[in-house]
Design an enzyme around this catalytic site. Structure first.
Site, short mmCIF file in Angstrom:
data_model
loop_
_atom_site.label_atom_id
_atom_site.label_comp_id
_atom_site.label_asym_id
_atom_site.label_seq_id
_atom_site.Cartn_x
_atom_site.Cartn_y
_atom_site.Cartn_z
N ASP A 168 0.83 -1.14 0.01
CA ASP A 168 -0.06 0.08 0.07
C ASP A 168 0.69 1.25 0.16
O ASP A 168 1.57 1.52 0.98
CB ASP A 168 -0.87 -0.23 1.17
N LYS A 227 2.92 11.58 -3.30
CA LYS A 227 1.83 10.77 -4.33
C LYS A 227 1.25 11.51 -5.29
O LYS A 227 1.09 11.00 -6.34
CB LYS A 227 1.16 9.73 -3.46
N GLU A 280 -7.33 0.70 -4.52
CA GLU A 280 -7.43 0.58 -3.19
C GLU A 280 -8.95 0.22 -2.54
O GLU A 280 -8.63 -0.94 -1.76
CB GLU A 280 -6.93 1.88 -2.80
N ASP A 286 -13.35 5.17 0.94
CA ASP A 286 -11.54 5.54 1.02
C ASP A 286 -11.10 6.91 1.02
O ASP A 286 -11.00 7.33 -0.04
CB ASP A 286 -10.79 4.45 0.06
#
Ligand code: AMP
Length: 567
Positions: free
Chosen positions: A7, A69, A146, A169
């Site tokens: 992850d 990211k 994800e 999420d």
């Protein structure tokens, strides 16, 4: 050799593996499952990854990077020391650190990985994630969305159940929503939606802005160090407000004046209003795309650290009239699911009866010219080829023809998005197709889009008359790395001096002491300076046992100073 699940988060990253006992998280050198996605350089020029780098964000902002990211697949870059790093490089260093942790834990080299990405990551961001894996020396077997990973982890817990659930999420930098149906071990993603630029970090930014305002200034007016300190305190305050109604903390401003600031949960809700509004739309769209209504959702599953915020929970509870479930740790669940996917790719026998299907979360298509009057064309219109929420893998083709007779080139631009005009969609790349000169007739081409299980797109264009095929080459997209650039980055990063893993604990401890020193004034500073002296003396003696003893002795004192800056 096992395949690992990773992850790769905005804030934290985790690595896991599928064992006979199910998914298992692997601890880092500090014994933690969560490795902060932060990279820095030590004074000696060694690369530090994880907690030490995160703490050094405050004390050494020019030598540290975090939250990269969201820049994956863009031209963004930053200097650390003398070298320039892209988001892919920094992510590769995080991946490399996780890989070393897994190798240490498993006792064998780790070469293959499944990496999770936000469902809403576009093609360029996905390819950038694969590139980061390659730069770290990993063969990326597959990317997994994800929320799909989260659903796999939950689904495995309740293999024989039958239900429709919504996964929300909200991580540090991205927001994903997926709707899944589960029946007899078969898990099907029905719809996904999201926002690749919305996450817990945005809430932190709002808090930091608000706090700067309380000090009658703006964040930009602070030095880099002070801005990083205020942001760090804002993040801690926000997290603390998930369990308390009011927090106060001390902040030393640029004039070395100690200021006491406070924030209430109500105020946090007020300043988050704009962001909360942005959360609603993808949720509504996913429900609608799945052909469902709110009442058809049996369970809402929360994933990602930012879903701990009470405002986020109550927003979802109000929308679905049910309390969301979070019986798996929201910080761990994606990595657990990535391990399940690794087990599936590895054909682990414990997973024989599990089947998972996913969808493409956005529409993919080309630009096309439309005839608006006889012989008069207007370009820039969007022609969908694969519609959003189609089950993947998928391959679809459309047939187009040239606009002019005698045309010798077709420049086909590829886009992703839902807007009728391509300028409002995301540009992914271009295919330049040579067309044989034909003055008598229009030429026809078949455009084939293939979207694989990792969500990576391949475009082939075939000219019917010649049967010649052209492939999508990402050109004119400054964010994408080519194969030779990836190889070059691998060589550059491979030569970097990485801080020795066995000294990670000490580097992290020093970073904590330095940060505590920065956060205090007066007598407290003197005390912390004394602790720093004690620890440095132990380090200088180079005796592992003595160093550990010094850490154990200093720890409770350091903790009280850490707790004192936010209360
Ligand atoms: P993730 O990327 O899933 O690790 O999520 C990280 C985000 O969750 C960051 O923005 C954190 O500030 C946020 N977060 C972590 N813990 C909490 C908490 N207790 N309350 C609110 N937000 C939190």
């Amino acid at each position: 050799m096992s395949i690992v699940g990773i992850d790769l988060g905005t804030t934290n990253s985790l690595i896991s593996v599928f064992t006979d006992d199910g998914p298992e998280l692997i601890p880092n050198a500090l014994g933690d499952f969560l490795t902060p996605s932060a990279v820095g350089l030590s004074e000696k020029g060694q690369v530090l990854v994880g907690q030490a780098a995160k703490d050094r964000l405050v004390t050494h902002p020019a030598l540290t990077q975090a939250r990269f990211k969201r820049y994956m697949g863009t031209n963004w870059g930053q200097k650390l020391g003398r070298k320039h790093y892209r988001a892919e490089d920094l992510s590769a260093l995080v991946l490399g650190s996780l890989k070393a942790d897994a190798e240490n834990h498993l006792g064998h080299p780790v070469e293959r990985a499944i990496i999770s990405v936000p469902a809403y990551f576009n093609d360029t961001q996905r390819k950038a994630t694969m590139a980061a894996g390659q730069i770290a020396g990993l063969k990326v077997e597959r990317l997994i969305n994800e929320p799909t990973a989260a659903a796999l982890a939950y689904g495995l817990n309740d293999k024989d159940g039958e239900s429709t659930f919504l996964v929300v999420d909200l991580g540090g930098g991205t927001f994903d929503v997926s709707i899944l149906e589960m029946f007899d071990g078969v898990m099907e993603v029905r719809a996904s939606a999201g926002d690749a630029f919305l996450g817990g970090e945005d809430f932190t930014d709002e808090v930091a802005k608000y706090l700067a305002g309380k000090l009658d200034t703006t964040l930009e007016k602070f030095s880099a160090k002070k801005a990083a300190m205020l942001r760090d305190l804002a993040d801690q305050a926000k997290a603390k407000l998930s369990s308390e109604h009011e927090v106060s903390f001390k902040f030393i401003d640029d004039k070395s004046t100690e200021q006491t600031l406070s924030l209430t949960r109500n105020k946090l809700e007020e300043i988050s209003e704009g962001l909360l509004k942005k959360l609603r739309h993808p949720i509504q769209r996913a429900v609608m795309d799945a052909g469902l209504r709110a009442e058809n959702i049996d369970q809402v599953v929360l994933v990602g650290g930012a879903t701990r915020m009470p405002v986020v929970r109550s927003l979802i509870a109000r929308m679905f009239k049910t309390f969301p479930v979070h019986n798996l740790n929201p910080d761990h669940v994606i990595a657990m699911g990535a391990a399940v996917q690794a087990g599936l790719v590895d054909r682990h026998k414990a997973l024989d009866d599990i089947v998972m299907t996913d969808v493409c979360p956005f529409t993919l298509g080309t630009d096309v010219a439309i005839e608006i009057a006889k012989g008069q064309y207007e370009d820039g219109h969007f022609q969908p080829v694969i519609e959003r929420n189609t089950v993947i893998p998928v391959s679809r083709a459309v047939r187009n023809s040239t606009i002019h007779k005698g045309q010798t080139q077709l420049n086909l631009r590829i886009f992703q998005g839902e807007a009728p005009r391509v300028t409002n969609n995301v540009y992914l790349g271009q295919v330049n197709v040579p067309i044989p000169k034909n003055m008598k007739d229009y030429e026809e081409v078949d455009i084939r889009f293939t979207y694989d299980v990792s969500g990576v797109l391949e475009v082939l264009v075939k000219v019917l008359s010649t049967e010649k095929t052209s492939r999508l080459v990402i050109e004119g997209n400054p964010g994408a790395l080519s194969k030779s650039e990836i190889d070059a980055r691998f060589k550059v990063l491979d030569k970097l001096k990485i801080h020795p893993r066995e000294e990670t604990v000490n580097a992290a401890f020093t970073a904590r002491l330095d940060k505590a020193y920065e956060n205090h004034l007066g007598d407290a500073r003197k005390d912390i300076q004394y602790l720093i002296g004690v620890f440095e003396a132990a380090l200088a003696r180079q005796n592992k046992h003595e160093i550990k003893e010094a850490r154990d002795e200093i720890e409770p004192h350091l903790k009280t100073y850490e707790d004192r800056s936010i209360f």
